[in-house]
Design a protein around this motif. Structure first.
Motif, mmCIF file in Angstrom:
data_model
loop_
_atom_site.group_PDB
_atom_site.id
_atom_site.type_symbol
_atom_site.label_atom_id
_atom_site.label_comp_id
_atom_site.label_asym_id
_atom_site.label_seq_id
_atom_site.Cartn_x
_atom_site.Cartn_y
_atom_site.Cartn_z
ATOM 1 N N SER A 192 6.709 21.760 -51.326
ATOM 2 C CA SER A 192 7.069 20.336 -51.327
ATOM 3 C C SER A 192 6.022 19.486 -50.619
ATOM 4 O O SER A 192 5.915 18.280 -50.883
ATOM 5 C CB SER A 192 8.442 20.132 -50.683
ATOM 6 N N ARG A 193 5.235 20.083 -49.732
ATOM 7 C CA ARG A 193 4.177 19.354 -49.010
ATOM 8 C C ARG A 193 2.795 19.531 -49.656
ATOM 9 O O ARG A 193 1.814 18.957 -49.184
ATOM 10 C CB ARG A 193 4.100 19.840 -47.565
ATOM 11 N N LEU A 194 2.716 20.316 -50.708
ATOM 12 C CA LEU A 194 1.416 20.642 -51.276
ATOM 13 C C LEU A 194 0.649 19.421 -51.785
ATOM 14 O O LEU A 194 -0.587 19.386 -51.678
ATOM 15 C CB LEU A 194 1.583 21.681 -52.389
ATOM 16 N N PRO A 195 1.314 18.396 -52.319
ATOM 17 C CA PRO A 195 0.539 17.226 -52.732
ATOM 18 C C PRO A 195 -0.249 16.571 -51.599
ATOM 19 O O PRO A 195 -1.300 15.964 -51.844
ATOM 20 C CB PRO A 195 1.613 16.276 -53.277
ATOM 21 N N SER A 196 0.239 16.681 -50.357
ATOM 22 C CA SER A 196 -0.531 16.137 -49.233
ATOM 23 C C SER A 196 -1.527 17.161 -48.709
ATOM 24 O O SER A 196 -2.625 16.792 -48.270
ATOM 25 C CB SER A 196 0.400 15.677 -48.111
ATOM 26 N N ILE A 197 -1.170 18.442 -48.750
ATOM 27 C CA ILE A 197 -2.092 19.473 -48.272
ATOM 28 C C ILE A 197 -3.336 19.537 -49.144
ATOM 29 O O ILE A 197 -4.469 19.637 -48.661
ATOM 30 C CB ILE A 197 -1.398 20.850 -48.259
ATOM 31 N N LEU A 198 -3.137 19.487 -50.472
ATOM 32 C CA LEU A 198 -4.249 19.617 -51.415
ATOM 33 C C LEU A 198 -4.335 18.375 -52.296
ATOM 34 O O LEU A 198 -4.328 18.475 -53.524
ATOM 35 C CB LEU A 198 -4.084 20.874 -52.276
ATOM 36 N N SER A 199 -4.398 17.238 -51.689
ATOM 37 C CA SER A 199 -4.559 15.993 -52.435
ATOM 38 C C SER A 199 -5.922 15.976 -53.119
ATOM 39 O O SER A 199 -6.840 16.730 -52.767
ATOM 40 C CB SER A 199 -4.442 14.806 -51.490
ATOM 41 N N SER A 200 -6.070 15.089 -54.093
ATOM 42 C CA SER A 200 -7.372 14.932 -54.744
ATOM 43 C C SER A 200 -8.445 14.554 -53.731
ATOM 44 O O SER A 200 -9.596 14.999 -53.829
ATOM 45 C CB SER A 200 -7.289 13.867 -55.841
ATOM 46 N N ARG A 201 -8.054 13.760 -52.736
ATOM 47 C CA ARG A 201 -9.016 13.377 -51.692
ATOM 48 C C ARG A 201 -9.488 14.603 -50.909
ATOM 49 O O ARG A 201 -10.683 14.736 -50.609
ATOM 50 C CB ARG A 201 -8.346 12.369 -50.761
ATOM 51 N N THR A 202 -8.547 15.506 -50.588
ATOM 52 C CA THR A 202 -8.924 16.723 -49.869
ATOM 53 C C THR A 202 -9.832 17.592 -50.718
ATOM 54 O O THR A 202 -10.841 18.133 -50.240
ATOM 55 C CB THR A 202 -7.667 17.505 -49.466
#
Length: 329
Positions: free
Chosen positions: A252-262
């Motif tokens: 559920s947190r993966l979009p922030s962990i592996l954002s396009s920016r990251t």
């Protein structure tokens, strides 16, 4: 830290692995997640991404407070052996999940390694697990897995079985390892901490590491992905770093962990990164954020297909880094 030659074969510019802890992950959940991430089958989320990803597994699940979770010697031997055969398992998440009144012992560890060997299951990556009740951890204060004479001493058994890489319960917020990165970047990237705390830790780093710890930071050691460390019994193993944040480690947190920016920053860095992750159901999971988290790897798969980002299983990326640094023998 000067790299020993090119990090990856052209045209790849950076590398990524998912290091997945198995807490709360049943066989059914493993198949649900990995059918989309690791196969090209038709799934409810679309055609699978066929990425080279792998998870960890427990040998035992002996914690009555834990949710349902698969364990090799506690009812899921055939299913986990089949997952190993698919290449979906490349790590031991210690020997298992234990409770204070049901601790790991050397005898249990010996039985687990013997069973794995008997089944032809060879894993060379170990990740520490859990709180102080999991006394089998390595290179961890308060645990005895590498302390001779303790009831949980097992590092000699782990080495004999084939464990080469150990995650010693440390996270880094730096995007991309095996590249130049100063302590200032490391402390600045603890964005969840107050700015004054980050500045104080950075200022204390050159002269007082206990002060850094008192501020709530694990002191910066280096930005190597893999480095040789001495266990408390005198053995040496290859310790590795994982990227992430505590409690920001679920689907559920993966979009922030592996954002396009990251991912953009990783590719620009030219580094290699092993991401700290759990795929068991989390308390905040909903059908929508589960879908969003699963689909986050679509961007990873696109970059892999375009050959800008090399994606590998944790064991493969760690060995690549160790060989590159002259640490693999």
């Amino acid at each position: 830290m000067a790299p020993a030659g090119p990090s990856f074969s052209a045209p790849y510019r950076a590398a990524l692995a998912l290091s997945i802890d198995c807490d709360g992950c049943t066989l059914e959940r493993l198949h649900e997640v990995f059918r989309y991430w690791a196969t090209d089958e038709a799934t409810p989320l679309g055609k699978g991404l066929a990425l080279p990803v792998a998870a960890s597994m427990f040998a035992y699940s002996r914690n009555p407070a834990a949710p349902p979770q698969a364990a090799y010697l506690d009812g899921d031997r055939e299913g986990l052996r089949e997952a190993c055969g698919r290449g979906w398992i490349d790590t031991l998440h210690t020997i298992g999940d234990f409770a204070a009144d049901r601790p790991c012992t050397r005898d249990l560890a010996s039985r687990a390694f013997e069973a794995l060997e008997a089944d032809g299951v060879r894993l060379n990556v170990w990740t520490n697990h859990g709180g102080p009740e999991n006394v089998q951890c390595l290179l961890k204060e308060g645990a005895g897995g590498d302390v001779p004479g303790t009831p949980s001493y097992l590092s000699d058994l782990a080495e004999a079985y084939g464990i080469r890489f150990v995650w010693p319960s440390e996270l880094t917020p730096v995007i991309g390892q095996d590249r130049e990165a100063a302590a200032a970047e490391y402390y600045a990237r603890h964005e969840e901490r107050a700015g004054i705390a980050r500045l104080a830790a950075r200022a204390a780093h050159p002269w007082c590491l206990p002060a850094v710890r008192a501020l709530g930071f694990e002191p910066y050691r280096s930005n190597r992905l893999v480095e040789r460390r001495t266990l408390r019994d005198g053995r040496t193993m290859l310790a590795f770093r994982r990227y992430g944040r505590w409690r920001h480690d679920t689907i559920s947190r993966l979009p922030s962990i592996l954002s396009s920016r990251t991912l953009d920053a990783l590719v620009s860095s030219g580094g290699a990164m092993v991401v700290y992750l759990h795929i068991g159901r989390s308390a905040d999971e909903t059908p929508q954020n589960f879908r969003d988290g699963m689909k986050t790897l679509d961007d990873v798969a696109r970059r892999f297909a375009e050959k800008t980002l090399w994606v590998a299983r944790t064991a493969d990326l760690l060995r690549h880094s160790a060989e590159r640094e002259g640490l693999w023998t």
